[in-house]
Write an enzyme that holds these catalytic residues in place. Structure first.
Site, short mmCIF file in Angstrom:
data_model
loop_
_atom_site.label_atom_id
_atom_site.label_comp_id
_atom_site.label_asym_id
_atom_site.label_seq_id
_atom_site.Cartn_x
_atom_site.Cartn_y
_atom_site.Cartn_z
N ASP A 1 0.82 -1.21 0.00
CA ASP A 1 0.00 0.00 0.00
C ASP A 1 0.86 1.26 0.00
OD1 ASP A 1 -1.38 -2.26 0.96
OD2 ASP A 1 -2.85 -1.04 2.03
N GLU B 1 -7.50 -10.20 -4.73
CA GLU B 1 -7.31 -11.34 -3.81
C GLU B 1 -8.44 -12.35 -3.88
OE1 GLU B 1 -6.64 -9.42 -0.05
OE2 GLU B 1 -4.49 -9.22 -0.44
N GLN C 1 -10.57 -5.80 -6.30
CA GLN C 1 -10.00 -4.45 -6.47
C GLN C 1 -9.27 -4.42 -7.80
OE1 GLN C 1 -7.45 -6.01 -3.22
NE2 GLN C 1 -6.15 -4.26 -3.73
#
Ligand code: BGC
Length: 768
Positions: A360, A490, A603
Site C-alpha cells: 500500500d 485477492e 480491487q
C-alpha cells in the site's frame, strides 16, 4: 445498523446523540495520532458497554507466532503486529461515591463528539443523570501533541448541576492490557517497574521477544473554576497499575476539572536506562507550558500541515469533510521524519493488518507524501525498503531463490515476511514490482535521480533477479510464464499468468537494465560500487532481456482485452449489477470457495496495471479494459474505488468518477464496508487524495513537467489543492470552465494544461 450518523461539516467530524451501538465505530473515527503514537477514541472514564481499547506506539511490535493448520516450508514464523500499549488516558470519576459510567447512567443527554481537524483536538461532552440522581455536565478535550510527540493532554471537566457534591478524579496508567487480535492469547508485555514520584507516575514495560522498552507516564493537576488547586492526592499502586485519587468539593454549578498529561517514551529514541528521566523531562516541560499553551501549539502545528496539504471543495460539504478526514488521518499516522517507521493500513485506529507495512505504501501512499511534504519524506519511505533489502534477499532464499534475488514481504515490520496466509499474501509477489514503481515515481516527480545510484539500483537489480528466476520458459508457448501467483485481486488465488504481475515483471526487468546503463554513464563511481557489491554479470542482464522480450500475456481475441489471468473466460461472466444486494459484500455473504470460482474482482487488477502504465496504452485501450473489468469489480478492498475514480475521470465519466470519489473519501465516515469499528482504512486515504489531484485535477508528470487536465464534478463550485513539485509550491484552483495556478517562490515554472505549455510566473495568478 445505520452508519450515516456523522454530521456534515467542513472542518470537523461531529457525532450527536449517544448510542451504545455506535461506540466502537466512533472509537475508530475519532482516533488521534501524531505520527509517533496514536489511540482509539476510548472513553477516559469507566465504560462497561462494548468497547475496543487501543493505544499504539509507532514501530513497537510483537512477533505473534503464526497460526496455520499444516505447516509447510517457506511459511513465516510469525505474524508481526503493532500491539496495544499501556493505557495512559484512563480517569475514573466518582461523584458522591458513584462511578460515572455512561453505560449505567439513568439518562445521557446532549452527547456530542467533535474531532476538530483544523486544530488537531478531540472533544466529547454530555449531560448524564447518575443512578444517585445527580445530574452532571461533562466536557473532555484531548490531543496528542504534534510538536512534542511523546506527549498527550486531557482536560476532564465536571459540573454537578443539581447539588453540591464530592467529586473524585482517579487518573491512572495501566500496563495490564491485552490485544483483541492475538493468535495464541499470549501476553505481549512484561511490566518491569512501577514507580511514583510526587504527582508523577511511570510504568516501564518491555515487549516480550522483541524487547522494546516503553515507559508510560502521567501527571495531573486539579482545577476549580479554571484555577489550579494544590490538593493532595493519595496514590494506589498495583502490580501493573498506578492511580492517584484527587478529591474536590464542588458547589452546585461549580466547574471542577482534572488536567492530565501523559504519553510514552521508548528505547527507540532514548537509552533504556534513561526512560524515566526522559519521561520526567516531558512532563516538566508540559506542566510548565500548561494545557492552554500546548493546545495553542497544537493548532499552530496543524495550521502548518494544512497550509500545504489542504484540499478545498466548495459546494459539497460531504465531499469536503471526506477529503479533509483522509488528509487528517494520513498526517496523524505518518509525518515522515523517521525512516524506521511506515504507514500501516489501519494506522493507529485498530489492530487489523497489525500496523505492518504493505505494498500500500509504495502503490498508494508515496504520491501524497511526495506532493504535500518536503521530498525527503518520500525518500525516507524509499529508504525504509532499501534498509530492508538484506532481509528481502533472505526472504527469497527461504523460498529457494538465489544469487541475490530479493522478494520483498507482503507484510512486514522489520523486513521479514510476517503474515498468516499463504495463497493470498505470499503469492502476491506483484508487491515486488511496487517497490520499483515507487522509485520510478519518486524520480519522475522530484527529479532527484541521485536516489537511484545511491540506493535504488541495488533494489532494482535484486528484484530483476527475482523476476528472471520466478518466470519459467514454456516450450509449448515459446514464452516466459509466471505460475502460481495471486494478483492484486485477492478473490483469485494461485493463478497462472496474472497479466498485472507479468506486465510488471517485464517492466521491472527493462527498467533495471536501462537504469544500469544510465548509472554506468552518469555515475561511474556508484556503478563500480554497485557492480562490486551485487556481483552482476553481463550475461545475467542478457537473460533478463530475454525474459522481458518473451513474457507471455493472456489475451482475448474475442473481447480484445488482456485477460486477468489464464482461462479467465472459463468463468461465468455476470456483471455485479445483476448480483442481488442481499448477497453483498460477497466476502461476508459467500463461502471462499464460491468467491474463488466467481468472476468477481475485489480491487483493480488489470486496471491497476493500466493505472501505473497509463502512458503505455492509448486511451481507447483504457476504455475497453475499464468497460470489461469495472462491471465485474465489487470494490471490496478500500484500495479499489480510488483507482477507478481516477480512470473514470480520465475517460470523462464524471458521474462515475464522483461516485467512486465519495466512496473512497467517505468509506469510513459512512462505513461502506460495515467494519469501521475494526479501524479506519488509512492507506486508501492516500488514494482519495490521488482521486482529487490525479483524477479531477488530471495531474501527471510528462517529460519532467507537471501536466494538468482539470475537470470538475457536477455541483462543485470549485476545488483547489497544492503540490510541492521539485521544491516549487504550486496552488491549483479549478472552477467550471476555469483553472487558476499560483506559484510561490521566485522562479517560474513551465506546466502543461490540456497538453498546451504555459509558463507560471511566481506570485501571479494564471487563469486558463
Ligand atoms: C487488499 C490488499 C492490501 C491489504 C492492506 C487487502 O484487503 O486486498 O491489496 O494490501 O488489504 O490494505
Amino acid at each position: 445498523m445505520n452508519q450515516d450518523y456523522i454530521k456534515p461539516d467542513n472542518w470537523s467530524i461531529l457525532e450527536e446523540g449517544f448510542d451504545v451501538e455506535r461506540v466502537e465505530s466512533s472509537e475508530s473515527l475519532f482516533s488521534l495520532g501524531n505520527g509517533a503514537m496514536g489511540q482509539r477514541a476510548n472513553f477516559e472514564e469507566q465504560y462497561s458497554g462494548a468497547t475496543f481499547q487501543g493505544s499504539y506506539i509507532a514501530g513497537v511490535y510483537y512477533p505473534d507466532k503464526t497460526k496455520v493448520g499444516w505447516w509447510k516450508n517457506g511459511y513465516p514464523e510469525y505474524f508481526a503486529k503493532v500491539l496495544n500499549a499501556p493505557n495512559w488516558i484512563g480517569i475514573n470519576i466518582l461523584i458522591n461515591g458513584e462511578m460515572l459510567d455512561l453505560y449505567r447512567c439513568k439518562e445521557v443527554r446532549n452527547f456530542r463528539r467533535e474531532l476538530n481537524m483544523k486544530e488537531g483536538w478531540y472533544e466529547r461532552s454530555f449531560t448524564a443523570v447518575l443512578q444517585n440522581d445527580l445530574e452532571v455536565e461533562v466536557k473532555i478535550t484531548r490531543f496528542l501533541s504534534i510538536h512534542r510527540n511523546e506527549l498527550g493532554a486531557i482536560n476532564f471537566e465536571v459540573e454537578v448541576l443539581n447539588s453540591d457534591a464530592t467529586v473524585v478524579f482517579e487518573p491512572y496508567i495501566d500496563s495490564g492490557i491485552t490485544n483483541e487480535d492475538a493468535n495464541w492469547e499470549e501476553k505481549f508485555w512484561q511490566t518491569l517497574d512501577v514507580k511514583t514520584e510526587e504527582h508523577r507516575a511511570y510504568i516501564t514495560s518491555k515487549t516480550l521477544k522483541t524487547e522494546f522498552h516503553a515507559t508510560a507516564f502521567m501527571q495531573s493537576q486539579l482545577l476549580k473554576n479554571g484555577k489550579v488547586l494544590s490538593e493532595e492526592a493519595t496514590e494506589v499502586i498495583f502490580e501493573e497499575k498506578i492511580s492517584f485519587r484527587y478529591t474536590v468539593e464542588a458547589k452546585k454549578g461549580e466547574k471542577v476539572s482534572l488536567q492530565k498529561f501523559g504519553g510514552y517514551v521508548t528505547n527507540m529514541n532514548h537509552k533504556k536506562e534513561d526512560l524515566v528521566p526522559a519521561a520526567k523531562a516531558v512532563l516538566e516541560s508540559a506542566l510548565k507550558a500548561g494545557f492552554v499553551t500546548l493546545k495553542k501549539e497544537q493548532k499552530e502545528a496543524w495550521e502548518k500541515i494544512w497550509e500545504m496539504a489542504d484540499i478545498t471543495i466548495e459546494g459539497d460539504v460531504k465531499a469536503q469533510q471526506g477529503i479533509r478526514f483522509n488528509i487528517f488521518q494520513l498526517n496523524q499516522t505518518y509525518l515522515g521524519e523517521d525512516a524506521r517507521l511506515n504507514i500501516g493500513p489501519k494506522g493507529f485506529t485498530g489492530e487489523k493488518y497489525g500496523g505492518s507495512t504493505y505494498w500500500d505504501t509504495e502503490a498508494y501512499c508515496i504520491p501524497f507524501y511526495m506532493a504535500t511534504k518536503d521530498h525527503h519524506v518520500a525518500r525516507n519511505l524509499l529508504t525504509y525498503r532499501y534498509n530492508h533489502l538484506g532481509k528481502a534477499i533472505e526472504n527469497a532464499e527461504k523460498l529457494g531463490f538465489s544469487n541475490g534475488a530479493a522478494l520483498y514481504p507482503m507484510v512486514t515490520m522489520n523486513g521479514e515476511e510476517s503474515h498468516n496466509e499463504w495463497e493470498i499474501t505470499f503469492e502476491e509477489i506483484h508487491r515486488n514490482g511496487a517497490m520499483v514503481i515507487a522509485i520510478k515515481r519518486y524520480v519522475e516527480y522530484t527529479g532527484d535521480y541521485s536516489y537511484v545510484p545511491e540506493k535504488g539500483l541495488e533494489v532494482m537489480i535484486a528484484i530483476a533477479r527475482f523476476w528472471q528466476q520466478r518466470a519459467n520458459y514454456s516450450s509449448q508457448k515459446d514464452k516466459y510464464v509466471i505460475l502460481g501467483v495471486t494478483g492484486p485481486n485477492e478473490y483469485e488465488n494461485n493463478v497462472n499468468n496474472n497479466w498485472y504481475t507479468n506486465y510488471l515483471a517485464k517492466w521491472c526487468l527493462e527498467y533495471a537494465i536501462s537504469n544500469i546503463e544510465k548509472v554506468k554513464i552518469d555515475y561511474p563511481g556508484d556503478y563500480d560500487r554497485v557492480m562490486d557489491k551485487t556481483g552482476l554479470k553481463v550475461d545475467e542482464i542478457a537473460k533478463w532481456q530475454e525474459v522481458a522480450d518473451k513474457m507471455y500475456f493472456p489475451y482475448s481475441e474475442e473481447y480484445k482485452v488482456f485477460l486477468q489471468q489464464d482461462n479467465f473466460l472459463d468463468k461465468e461472466i455476470i456483471p455485479v449489477s445483476e448480483l442481488p444486494k442481499a448477497q453483498r459484500p460477497i466476502n461476508q455473504k459467500w463461502s471462499w470457495d464460491r468467491i474463488l470460482r466467481s468472476c468477481y474482482i475485489k480491487q483493480a487488477d488489470v486496471l491497476q496495471g493500466f493505472y501505473f502504465f497509463e502512458d503505455h496504452f492509448p486511451k481507447e485501450e483504457l476504455e475497453k479494459h475499464y468497460d470489461f473489468y469495472e462491471p465485474l469489480t465489487v470494490h471490496e478492498s478500500s484500495l479499489s474505488p480510488c483507482v477507478h475514480s481516477i480512470q473514470a475521470a480520465a475517460l470523462g465519466r464524471m458521474d462515475q468518477a464522483y461516485q467512486f470519489y465519495l466512496r473512497t473519501s467517505r468509506l469510513d465516515l459512512d462505513d461502506y464496508n460495515h467494519e469501521v469499528k475494526e479501524g479506519c482504512h488509512i492507506t486508501s486515504m492516500a488514494g482519495t487524495w490521488m482521486s482529487v489531484v490525479e483524477g479531477f485535477g488530471g495531474m501527471r508528470v510528462v517529460e519532467g513537467k507537471l501536466s494538468f487536465n482539470p475537470k470538475i464534478p457536477n455541483g462543485w463550485n470549485s476545488f483547489s489543492f497544492k503540490v510541492n513539485f521539485r521544491n516549487q509550491i504550486l496552488k491549483v484552483s479549478v472552477a467550471p470552465g476555469k483553472t487558476g495556478f499560483v506559484l510561490e517562490g521566485n522562479d517560474f515554472l513551465e506546466i502543461l494544461v490540456n497538453e498546451k505549455s504555459i509558463v507560471v510566473e511566481p506570485n501571479n495568478l494564471v487563469s486558463v
